[in-house]
Design an enzyme around this catalytic site. Structure first.
Site, mmCIF file in Angstrom:
data_model
loop_
_atom_site.group_PDB
_atom_site.id
_atom_site.type_symbol
_atom_site.label_atom_id
_atom_site.label_comp_id
_atom_site.label_asym_id
_atom_site.label_seq_id
_atom_site.Cartn_x
_atom_site.Cartn_y
_atom_site.Cartn_z
ATOM 1 N N THR A 94 0.852 -1.190 0.000
ATOM 2 C CA THR A 94 0.000 0.000 0.000
ATOM 3 C C THR A 94 0.895 1.250 0.000
ATOM 4 O O THR A 94 2.061 1.181 0.393
ATOM 5 C CB THR A 94 -0.977 -0.015 1.188
ATOM 6 O OG1 THR A 94 -0.232 -0.123 2.395
ATOM 7 C CG2 THR A 94 -1.956 -1.180 1.074
ATOM 8 N N THR B 72 1.494 4.425 1.582
ATOM 9 C CA THR B 72 2.274 4.951 2.702
ATOM 10 C C THR B 72 3.181 3.879 3.286
ATOM 11 O O THR B 72 4.334 4.151 3.650
ATOM 12 C CB THR B 72 1.348 5.538 3.788
ATOM 13 O OG1 THR B 72 0.577 6.595 3.203
ATOM 14 C CG2 THR B 72 2.132 6.077 4.973
ATOM 15 N N CYS B 73 2.677 2.661 3.349
ATOM 16 C CA CYS B 73 3.461 1.555 3.911
ATOM 17 C C CYS B 73 4.716 1.302 3.083
ATOM 18 O O CYS B 73 5.789 1.057 3.633
ATOM 19 C CB CYS B 73 2.607 0.287 3.979
ATOM 20 S SG CYS B 73 1.045 0.517 4.864
ATOM 21 N N SER B 74 4.585 1.365 1.772
ATOM 22 C CA SER B 74 5.696 1.069 0.869
ATOM 23 C C SER B 74 6.625 2.257 0.646
ATOM 24 O O SER B 74 7.821 2.071 0.422
ATOM 25 C CB SER B 74 5.168 0.616 -0.496
ATOM 26 O OG SER B 74 4.547 -0.635 -0.387
#
Length: 159
Positions: A45, A47-49
């Site tokens: 996703t 922001t996660c990545s």
């Protein structure tokens, strides 16, 4: 109710991909260790990545220098967590833990319903620091935010 500072990490089983899917219980992750566990709503996703996982990869040496292990968790399966780790060049010593059914997130009181986004039940974005399985620092993000669970925020909180 959400896990709190001073609480013991609940007993649960997570998975990793190493010579096939391997079950790892939370005692194996936390007992007798200092651990930062951060959770993302989903592998791959935005922001996660782009921010969350890369920040911990970049700062891993600083955690290790303090004798702290680092683990990333998401409500994804072990195959997805492994593929995401490879795509993000995650070193082996940063553990990619899969909470495939969300049982651990639920036991911690940190599950949320992302059905409106087509993602089902997920773990909230959070980071915690535990010593010997006892929570010493807990930072849970407000929905849609990325401020308190970053690697920088955790390094500052445990200094």
């Amino acid at each position: 109710m959400s896990i709190q500072i001073g609480d013991k990490i609940p007993a649960s089983t997570l998975n990793i991909l190493k010579d096939g899917v391997q079950a790892v219980n939370t005692d194996e992750v936390f007992k007798g260790r200092k651990v930062v566990l951060f959770s993302v709503p989903g592998a791959f996703t935005p922001t996660c990545s782009a921010k969350h996982l890369p920040g911990y990869v970049e700062k891993l040496g600083e955690f290790k220098a303090r004798g702290i292990d680092v683990a990333c968790m998401a409500v994804n399966d072990a195959f997805v967590m492994s593929a995401w780790g490879k795509q993000q060049n995650v070193p082996e010593e940063l553990h990619m833990l899969a909470d495939g059914n969300g049982a651990f997130a639920d036991a911690m009181g940190l599950k949320f319903d992302a059905s409106a986004f087509g993602m089902g039940n997920r773990a909230k974005r959070f980071a915690l620091y535990a010593e010997d399985g006892v929570v010493k620092v807990l930072h849970v993000e407000a929905p849609g935010e990325f401020k308190v669970s970053s690697a920088e925020a955790m390094l500052e909180a445990i200094s």
